[in-house]
Every structure is written in C-alpha cells, then in structure tokens.
Write a protein that holds these residues in place. Sequence first.
Motif, short mmCIF file in Angstrom:
data_model
loop_
_atom_site.label_atom_id
_atom_site.label_comp_id
_atom_site.label_asym_id
_atom_site.label_seq_id
_atom_site.Cartn_x
_atom_site.Cartn_y
_atom_site.Cartn_z
N ALA A 111 35.98 36.94 33.90
CA ALA A 111 36.49 36.46 32.73
C ALA A 111 37.84 35.52 33.96
O ALA A 111 38.96 34.67 32.81
N THR A 112 38.73 37.36 34.34
CA THR A 112 39.38 37.18 34.68
C THR A 112 40.42 36.60 36.40
O THR A 112 41.42 36.11 35.90
N GLY A 113 39.01 36.49 37.32
CA GLY A 113 40.14 36.27 38.62
C GLY A 113 40.11 37.41 39.36
O GLY A 113 40.74 37.12 40.53
N SER A 114 40.61 38.17 38.77
CA SER A 114 40.89 39.62 39.74
C SER A 114 39.80 39.66 40.97
O SER A 114 38.87 39.62 41.31
N ASP A 115 40.90 40.95 41.52
CA ASP A 115 40.32 41.01 42.90
C ASP A 115 39.04 41.98 42.86
O ASP A 115 38.59 42.53 43.01
N PHE A 116 39.36 42.46 41.70
CA PHE A 116 38.46 44.05 40.57
C PHE A 116 38.67 44.64 39.97
O PHE A 116 39.52 44.67 39.17
N VAL A 117 37.86 45.27 39.19
CA VAL A 117 38.04 45.86 38.66
C VAL A 117 37.26 47.40 37.86
O VAL A 117 36.24 47.65 38.81
N ALA A 118 38.18 48.66 37.59
CA ALA A 118 37.98 49.86 37.41
C ALA A 118 37.22 50.18 36.32
O ALA A 118 37.96 49.56 35.53
N ARG A 148 43.64 46.34 30.46
CA ARG A 148 44.02 46.13 30.54
C ARG A 148 43.47 45.07 32.19
O ARG A 148 42.96 45.47 33.15
N LEU A 149 43.98 43.82 31.52
CA LEU A 149 43.38 42.51 32.27
C LEU A 149 44.53 41.75 33.48
O LEU A 149 46.05 41.08 32.86
N GLY A 150 44.30 41.24 34.87
CA GLY A 150 45.10 40.64 35.67
C GLY A 150 46.51 41.83 35.70
O GLY A 150 47.69 40.95 35.60
N THR A 151 46.36 43.21 36.22
CA THR A 151 47.85 44.27 36.32
C THR A 151 47.88 44.03 37.71
O THR A 151 47.20 43.63 38.25
N THR A 152 48.72 44.98 37.77
CA THR A 152 49.23 45.55 38.84
C THR A 152 49.55 46.35 39.17
O THR A 152 50.01 47.26 37.93
N ILE A 153 49.71 47.54 40.69
CA ILE A 153 49.62 49.23 40.90
C ILE A 153 51.62 48.88 40.32
O ILE A 153 51.68 50.06 39.51
N LEU A 154 51.80 47.76 40.74
CA LEU A 154 53.61 47.70 39.62
C LEU A 154 53.15 47.29 38.57
O LEU A 154 54.37 48.89 37.71
N GLU A 155 52.92 47.43 37.68
CA GLU A 155 52.87 47.38 35.74
C GLU A 155 52.45 48.33 35.11
O GLU A 155 52.21 48.74 34.18
N HIS A 156 50.95 48.79 36.17
CA HIS A 156 50.04 50.40 35.28
C HIS A 156 50.57 51.14 36.58
O HIS A 156 48.81 51.34 37.19
N TYR A 196 44.92 49.27 45.44
CA TYR A 196 45.17 48.98 44.44
C TYR A 196 46.47 48.21 44.71
O TYR A 196 47.46 47.06 44.12
N THR A 197 47.36 48.46 45.99
CA THR A 197 48.68 47.72 46.57
C THR A 197 48.55 46.48 47.86
O THR A 197 49.60 45.61 47.23
N SER A 198 46.55 45.94 47.79
CA SER A 198 46.03 44.87 48.18
C SER A 198 46.21 43.92 47.23
O SER A 198 46.08 42.75 47.46
N ALA A 199 45.11 44.31 46.78
CA ALA A 199 44.81 43.27 45.40
C ALA A 199 46.12 42.03 44.33
O ALA A 199 47.04 42.66 44.40
N ARG A 200 45.01 40.62 44.39
CA ARG A 200 46.70 40.21 43.50
C ARG A 200 46.50 40.71 42.38
O ARG A 200 48.44 41.00 41.64
N THR A 201 45.71 41.31 41.42
CA THR A 201 45.40 41.20 40.16
C THR A 201 44.15 42.43 40.12
O THR A 201 43.86 42.33 41.03
N PHE A 202 44.44 43.25 38.99
CA PHE A 202 42.77 44.03 39.41
C PHE A 202 43.35 44.38 37.99
O PHE A 202 43.94 43.87 36.56
N ASP A 203 41.89 44.35 36.83
CA ASP A 203 41.69 45.14 35.51
C ASP A 203 41.31 46.58 35.73
O ASP A 203 40.25 47.37 37.15
N VAL A 204 41.29 46.98 34.81
CA VAL A 204 40.97 48.76 34.23
C VAL A 204 40.48 47.82 32.84
O VAL A 204 40.82 47.25 31.85
N ALA A 252 56.66 54.56 40.86
CA ALA A 252 56.21 54.70 39.94
C ALA A 252 54.80 55.56 39.53
O ALA A 252 54.51 56.71 39.21
N ALA A 253 53.93 55.06 41.00
CA ALA A 253 52.69 55.39 40.98
C ALA A 253 52.81 56.35 42.01
O ALA A 253 51.75 56.89 41.97
N VAL A 254 53.35 56.18 42.53
CA VAL A 254 53.35 57.40 43.98
C VAL A 254 54.16 59.11 42.96
O VAL A 254 53.49 59.76 42.82
N THR A 255 54.95 58.82 41.67
CA THR A 255 55.70 59.86 40.59
C THR A 255 54.31 60.64 40.05
O THR A 255 54.20 61.22 39.86
#
Length: 313
Positions: A111-118, A148-156, A196-204, A252-255
């Motif tokens: 449905a999303t076209g993301s690179d992976f889903v967790a 969360r669909l089509g997100t990134t590690i910066l957003e989530h 997480y850092t190489s995906a264009r987007t991922f889903d959870v 923020a992910a490091v934190t």
Amino acid sequence: MPAPIVTLIVPGRDIAAFAPAALDSLRAQTEQRWRAILIDDGSLDATGRVFADAAASDPRFDVLRHERSIGLGAARNVGLARVDTEYVGFLDGDDELTPTALAHLIGTLEATGSDFVAGAYVRSRHVDGAYVSGRVQPWVAAATSPERLGTTILEHPKASANIVAWSKISRTDLWSELRFPEDVAYEDQIVAQRMYTSARTFDVIPEVVVRWRLRADGSSITQGKAQLPVLRDYLTALRGGIRVLQDAGAHAAVTARLELILAMDVPPLQEIAGTHPDPAYAAEVAAFTDELRSFPEFDDAHPDPTLAAALSW
C-alpha cells in the motif's frame, strides 16, 4: 501453489525442540505466497531432520545444511544470496510468527511503497511447563504504535528501539549492499540502524507479528550476557548502532537509544558486574557507561526507570 512474493530466511542450530512450532507458524499464515530457506547451521541434534521433513512435505521449504556452524549472521547472509522474491524477512527457528503477520506486513508495504515495515512483538516465556506470550513491552509500543506510514528515522526517532531483524519485512532491493556482521553475537543492532538510516521511508504497525521465545534453559545468545565474550559483542553492537545514527545526523534517535540503554541495558549489566569473578567484566561495563556520557546527546537523555521494571512481562 501461488508464486511466492516473500522469502523467509530461517536459520537455526540445535533447535529441534522449537523448530516444528516455527515451521507450523509459517504454514498457518493467512498470506500463503511465501517460500522459506531453512538453514541448519551445524546442528548436533535433530534440527536437520525436522527441516528435511518439512521440505519433503511442502515445496515452499528449501533446506541448506552446514556441517559446521558459521554463526547466525553468516547463515542469514548465505540465505540472502539466494533470495529472488520481491520481499524478504527473517524468522529465527525458535520463534513463531502470528497467523496474520505476513498479511499485515506485506499488505502495508504494497500500500505504501516503503522500503520496509516493522511490527510489534512479544516475549514467550516458559511458565508451568508451557510457553506463554506476554504483552507488548513499552519500548516496543513506542517504536511501533501508533501506525506510521512512509516515515523516516528523523520523523520517528523512537523507531530505533526496534532492533530485531525478525520483526520486519523489507523490499529485497534494500539488501543490495547490506549484510549482517559475522563471527559476532548481536548481529541485528547495527543492521537495524542502517536500515532506518538508509531507507527512503519505512512503516511501523502496532500489530504483533512475532512471539519471541525466551528459552527455559537460558541457552540463547541473548540470555548469555554474563559471559565476557558475549558482553563484548553486545557492547560493540550497542556502540555501533549509536554511531550509525550519529553519522546519519539522526540525533533525536541517538537520544532515544541512550535513554533506553541507560534504563534497560546498563542496570542489569552493572548488577552482573558486581558479583562477576572476572574483574575484566566490571571494567568493560564501566568503560561503556563512561563512553555513553561522552556522546553529545547524553545531556538530552532522560531514561525512564520504570522501563526496567517492565521486563518481567
């Protein structure tokens, strides 16, 4: 059988007592377009026979046999080289998928076209002679809920808490230059952060997709942290995962990782160190905690002490 769209890589060593349940969980999937590469990594028990019997009765199972163990990371890499489907995932041979796991995970990606889903996962503990599943732990929920669909590690950034390979389904193309570390324990940590850092987007998604077995005899790698070599691999993996996030600018992910490590990982290691007969163990733990304090994000980390208490279930 419909043509497979996803390959599950299922490695295992001396897991004959648990492998039938893992394979049954694949057969029970509501999404039946799968194949599985079963890798007997130098087992001394009947694991090879369990895998062979599965392949003889179901053509979706392929079996590889290593006469000598090459380790989980290397075994997964061998499997990755044989994947020819659009999607790929992992299942440890002593764990179990929930019946709708593949349907939820693959349906989301389609449905999303993301690179992976967790997805979420729960522990399965031995209680009164049987394995019983617990609840979704708070750090897993923080990583996977709400959807969360089509997100990134910066957003989530809290997605970084979900570091296990077997809770995810990926597009196979994501693995073109990605492989697991070999000859070490805790193969998942660095690889997860690279995903997480190489995906264009991922889903959870909040659905529970795996029941993760904590063996009653304590024989799994993750239950052996009192062993000095295992501790060293564990700390190396934690350090490496943090550095991947730092290099990507995901501060923020490091934190979030520091908060979780300080709340959940460090206290039990310090407890072991307090009574460990080898002083090198305490020295390793102390050096690691000092290193955590050196990260620029340390001052922003506010670990929640209630997380450690949640470990019971």
